[in-house]
Design a protein around this motif. Structure first.
Motif, short mmCIF file in Angstrom:
data_model
loop_
_atom_site.label_atom_id
_atom_site.label_comp_id
_atom_site.label_asym_id
_atom_site.label_seq_id
_atom_site.Cartn_x
_atom_site.Cartn_y
_atom_site.Cartn_z
N ASP A 109 0.82 -1.20 0.00
CA ASP A 109 0.00 0.00 0.00
C ASP A 109 0.86 1.26 0.00
O ASP A 109 0.36 2.35 -0.31
N GLY A 110 2.12 1.11 0.34
CA GLY A 110 3.02 2.25 0.32
C GLY A 110 3.45 2.66 -1.07
O GLY A 110 3.97 3.77 -1.28
N LEU A 111 3.27 1.78 -2.06
CA LEU A 111 3.62 2.10 -3.43
C LEU A 111 2.52 2.93 -4.07
O LEU A 111 1.37 2.91 -3.64
N LEU B 169 14.21 8.73 0.20
CA LEU B 169 13.20 8.65 -0.84
C LEU B 169 13.44 9.74 -1.87
O LEU B 169 13.89 10.83 -1.52
N GLY B 170 13.14 9.45 -3.14
CA GLY B 170 13.10 10.50 -4.14
C GLY B 170 11.71 11.10 -4.18
O GLY B 170 10.72 10.42 -3.92
N ILE C 195 8.96 5.46 -6.47
CA ILE C 195 7.85 4.51 -6.58
C ILE C 195 7.08 4.39 -5.27
O ILE C 195 5.96 3.89 -5.24
N VAL C 196 7.68 4.84 -4.18
CA VAL C 196 7.04 4.83 -2.86
C VAL C 196 6.41 6.20 -2.62
O VAL C 196 7.00 7.24 -2.93
N GLN C 197 5.20 6.21 -2.07
CA GLN C 197 4.52 7.47 -1.79
C GLN C 197 5.19 8.20 -0.63
O GLN C 197 5.52 7.58 0.40
N PRO C 198 5.40 9.51 -0.75
CA PRO C 198 6.02 10.26 0.34
C PRO C 198 5.27 10.10 1.66
O PRO C 198 5.89 10.04 2.73
N GLU C 199 3.94 10.03 1.59
CA GLU C 199 3.14 9.87 2.81
C GLU C 199 3.49 8.59 3.54
O GLU C 199 3.48 8.54 4.78
N THR D 40 14.23 13.74 -7.92
CA THR D 40 14.87 12.43 -7.93
C THR D 40 13.84 11.33 -8.12
O THR D 40 12.85 11.26 -7.41
N THR D 41 14.08 10.47 -9.11
CA THR D 41 13.23 9.32 -9.36
C THR D 41 13.78 8.10 -8.63
O THR D 41 14.85 8.15 -8.01
N HIS D 42 13.07 6.99 -8.76
CA HIS D 42 13.52 5.75 -8.15
C HIS D 42 14.91 5.35 -8.66
O HIS D 42 15.79 5.00 -7.88
N THR D 43 15.08 5.40 -9.97
CA THR D 43 16.34 4.91 -10.55
C THR D 43 17.48 5.92 -10.47
O THR D 43 18.63 5.54 -10.68
N THR D 44 17.18 7.19 -10.15
CA THR D 44 18.28 8.15 -10.03
C THR D 44 18.77 8.34 -8.60
O THR D 44 19.77 9.04 -8.39
#
Length: 255
Positions: free
Chosen positions: A118-120, A188-189, A193-197, A228-232
């Motif tokens: 649910d965090g995604l 986290l970026g 892919i993960v929600q900041p919340e 920043t993205t997941h891959t960066t």
């Protein structure tokens, strides 16, 4: 199983274990930041089952197996306790080490981690089961695999096994997160892919700063990297390396 690892740097403080992301290896996950981290400490970079240099074996890929393998590697290297920095799937492995092998972990740095799916971001994994190995041909992950794997033809099997893991993502309860003993830094970026919340929620569960409480810094840290993205995330060495070094050095009894 032969567990490939590299050791970089040296120092008297607790060693730092690096655990890469899915379909990745040491180079694509940590090639940019590893030299900076190794300036002040011993760094042990590992490659998990079926990834790059480490061969596959006849068992599924699971976070539980990966964590047990890291413990086995620490035993082989005669390392009693280590700090751990994991990115993406590697962060889930690091979290598993913290909750199920607490006596082997000093501090944790978890980059792009969620304790349940649910965090995604909603819909993120839609269609993942349609992914075919050839869809990733030419990617930096595929190129690294071809350069390093003992059997370059094993790419298709790796992708197939990873799809099974993605369909059965590990899950922790809030209580399990709350009782994590290791001081933890969440990274986290802002386009991850993960929600900041979710990252903020996890930060709170770990005893992060309470609004209005000015009594001191919490043991847990939260860093959300802009643009920043997941891959960066692995490429943000100039930002991450000094933050991680400060966090791992602070109040480290083994330093």
């Amino acid at each position: 199983m032969d567990i490939y690892h590299e050791t970089h740097g040296k120092g008297d403080c607790r060693p730092l274990v690096l655990i890469h992301g899915a379909l990745s290896g040491i180079g694509t996950s940590f090639g940019t930041i590893l030299p900076s981290l190794a300036k002040t400490r011993r760094v042990i970079a590992v490659e998990l089952q079926a990834h790059c240099h480490t061969p596959d074996v006849d068992r599924p890929l699971t976070v539980e197996h990966f964590a047990a393998d890291v413990v086995e590697l620490l035993d082989r290297l005669d390392v009693g306790r280590a700090d751990v920095f994991g990115w993406s799937m590697g962060a889930a492995v690091a979290l598993r080490l913290g909750t199920h092998h607490a006596d082997r972990v000093g501090r944790l740095v978890l980059a792009s981690v969620s304790f349940d799916e649910d965090g995604l971001h909603p819909g993120l994994l839609d269609g993942i089961q349609d992914l075919q190995p050839e869809h990733l041909h030419g990617s930096e992950f595929h190129e690294e695999y071809l350069r390093t794997a003992p059997d370059p033809a094993g790419w298709a099997t790796l992708v197939t096994k990873m799809k099974v893991l993605d369909a059965n993502l590990p899950r922790w309860t809030p209580d399990q997160v709350r009782t994590l003993a290791a001081p933890t830094m969440i990274v986290l970026g802002d386009a991850d892919i993960v929600q900041p919340e979710h990252a903020v929620h996890m930060f709170r569960l770990l005893g992060g700063a309470v609004p209005g409480d000015l009594t001191g810094l919490p043991a847990c840290r939260l860093a959300i990297l802009p643009g920043t993205t997941h891959t960066t995330i692995p490429q943000r060495a100039d930002w991450l390396a000094p933050m991680i070094d400060e966090f791992l050095t602070e109040s480290n009894p083994d330093h």
